[in-house]
Design an enzyme around this catalytic site. Sequence first.
Site, short mmCIF file in Angstrom:
data_model
loop_
_atom_site.label_atom_id
_atom_site.label_comp_id
_atom_site.label_asym_id
_atom_site.label_seq_id
_atom_site.Cartn_x
_atom_site.Cartn_y
_atom_site.Cartn_z
N HIS A 73 39.16 14.92 25.82
CA HIS A 73 38.94 13.57 25.28
C HIS A 73 37.47 13.14 25.44
O HIS A 73 37.18 11.98 25.69
CB HIS A 73 39.84 12.55 25.96
CG HIS A 73 41.30 12.78 25.73
ND1 HIS A 73 42.01 12.17 24.72
CD2 HIS A 73 42.21 13.57 26.38
CE1 HIS A 73 43.28 12.56 24.76
NE2 HIS A 73 43.42 13.42 25.75
N ASN A 146 48.62 8.78 23.81
CA ASN A 146 48.11 9.52 22.65
C ASN A 146 48.68 8.92 21.37
O ASN A 146 49.56 8.06 21.42
CB ASN A 146 48.55 10.99 22.74
CG ASN A 146 47.66 11.81 23.67
OD1 ASN A 146 46.53 11.41 24.00
ND2 ASN A 146 48.15 12.95 24.10
N TYR A 360 43.49 12.28 37.22
CA TYR A 360 42.48 11.35 36.67
C TYR A 360 41.58 10.79 37.75
O TYR A 360 40.37 10.64 37.56
CB TYR A 360 43.18 10.25 35.87
CG TYR A 360 43.80 10.76 34.57
CD1 TYR A 360 44.83 11.70 34.61
CD2 TYR A 360 43.35 10.34 33.34
CE1 TYR A 360 45.39 12.19 33.45
CE2 TYR A 360 43.91 10.83 32.17
CZ TYR A 360 44.93 11.76 32.23
OH TYR A 360 45.49 12.25 31.07
#
Length: 690
Positions: A73, A146, A360
């Site tokens: 991304h 998404n 993350y």
Amino acid sequence: MKQSERKTAPGGETHQSADQAHAQLTTNHGIPISDNQNSLKSGERGPVLLEDFILREKIFHFDHERIPERIVHARGSAAHGYFELYESLSDITTADIFQRKGEKTPVFARFSTVAGGAGSVDTPRDVRGFAVKFYTQQGNWDLVGNNIPVFFIQDAIKFPDLIHAVKMEANSGYPQAASAHDTFWDFISLMPESTHMLMWAMSDRALPRSLRMMEGFGVHTFRLVNAKGKSTFVKFHWKPKLGLQSTVWDETLKLQAADNDYHRRDLYEAIESGKYPEWELGMQLFDQKTADSLPYDVLDATKLIPEEVVPVRIVGRMVLDRNPDNFFAETEQVAFLPSNVVPGIDFTNDPLLQGRLFSYMDTQKSRLGTTNFHQIPINAPKCPFANMQRDGMMQTQVPKGRANYEPNSLAEAGEEAGAREDKEAGFTSFRGRPENEEQGDKLRIRPESFADHYSQAKLFYESQTENEQAHIASAIVFELSKVELEHIAPRMLANLRHVSEDLASRVAKGLGLTLPEKSKTAAPVQELKPSPALSIQKNMKETLEGRCVGVLIADGTDASILDKLKKDITKAGADCQLVSTKINGITLSDKSKIKADGQLAGTPSQLFDAVAIVLSAEGTEMMSKEGAAVQWVMDAFGHLKAIGYTEESKSLLEKAHVEFDEGVVKVDDSFVKAASKRFFKREPSVRELP
Ligand code: HDE
């Protein structure tokens, strides 16, 4: 006189000195700078001095301007806005953001492609990221989703393999931002669980016309928890106000050449012009009983729940109304964390989600360099936050006092005692199911309920229109045609036979291969009822809103026809862009002079949703000799767009081999109606579909 022979520095001549209109230019340490044009030298033509701290600081900072791009991304565009709640959901969740009808919560949303680097094009065939940070009054909630509601893999442990396989190949460094290569299809064909998402990735969902015209999905099943501790499962959906729309593959390929920044520009310009992109937030809410009754596991991220089975309840809307002031500070530095949930929202045991909860946070440390990344303004909560965590690289807060531990009794001595836990309002994890299936042996295992890899791939394929199915087949043919290792395509075909015999044989035919035996399946393929909600074409909105119409003009173009056309297009909520061989000084029939928005050579028709050709007889003659103009019309036709024309322009259409079907209309009242759709029925006349 050569620059090097100047007696005095040129700075004073070309740049203003600090005055009321400009702040004083200083170093990062506040030292005023007198000359920002010349480095410090020993003698006029002598060497530059190490002593020049102003030069060194400037170059030092510049040398470190880049930070590692996101591993996935990397290419993204973002905007600020707000979320507005339509109705209180206090019966289902204690989440503060869902309590008060009409309340607005600030958000920052970032959209991205997955495989390409930060500088790659906006329009490859790819999944799009749809990440939203809600700055709620009880902390940040990040919904990191998404534009496709399922994922390639079921377990986080496979994610590095998936991403290595799809990104450019390890030895050669290409292809950039493309799945059409050996390693991706090698991996996918060996991982049947990826087949469902593969169908989506090969469908038009992976070619959105605009970031404003795609859906978003939270993908995993989450939980909402109410004041009584009752949990309701939830799947999150974003529904675009402008409807769903995609491009066709040939158009997508040509868009990559026409405008690298097609989506980024579209989002930015829409917001600048006050046409604020908007999505409604929907929730599929269901209980354990419903979950248990479904023929697939709600913890398996390769499965969706059709809207026809559990309806989507619309609960609010997100409006993006402000562009970032600074791309790097905001879009690049924003750090989304699926682990950012707020009281009233909780996770499930989806093993993919559980892996993301670690990943993350971890990646931010290597991207942003410090555990204090939450202090960067775009990441900081907009509600007060306090704890006993201290120090670390780039600490920007200056906590007062010595209360950096807990428990402490400093308050008894009148000192600042720091923050304390809140048993009532603080985050409490949902306890799990009463029978507590979470207690068991330590196992590296996939549950039996995750074994069915094809039923939903089949469901997706069968829910598409005939034209959409053809697009899926031709996308797979295209991609597999780029695969050089000969054993991969047959293996893929053997898997595709479980999705659809029709699809498998179309792909085999397109590749010139014979169909192999079916592969073995881990579970029988089920017959699931098709879900029309999964098709773009079945749900397309007939509208010109948020779209852009290109009008081809030249000297002599009829001024009144053009004027009316422009008004009609604008009234329908679209932009109107004039295209001609020159930008300036176009003389219309009434002798008025106007400017075009784009020069023909750099403004191909793939940039528009529909086109109109408003030329005089001479203009038509001139354009007919212009290859780019003929191509302009030909592409608009080939990309299934409406074409409006004036009688005088007709011969240009003929030269471009346009067939006069229902999408090719005179530039009068019917043009706007025609321009509000695409003409998929035309497709077999412009290209062979497998
Ligand atoms: Fe991500 N993903 N992901 N992902 N993902 C990242 O985090 C990861 C997954 C998604 O605009 C990274 O900050 C793992 C699913 C979006 O900044 C990284 C797994 C979904 C974005 C990461 C997944 C996503 C990311 C890279 C498997 C849809 C961009 C930089 C367990 C629900 C957010 C970063 C933005 C970004 C890891 C799977 C969506 C490396 C390990 C499923 C939209 O941490």
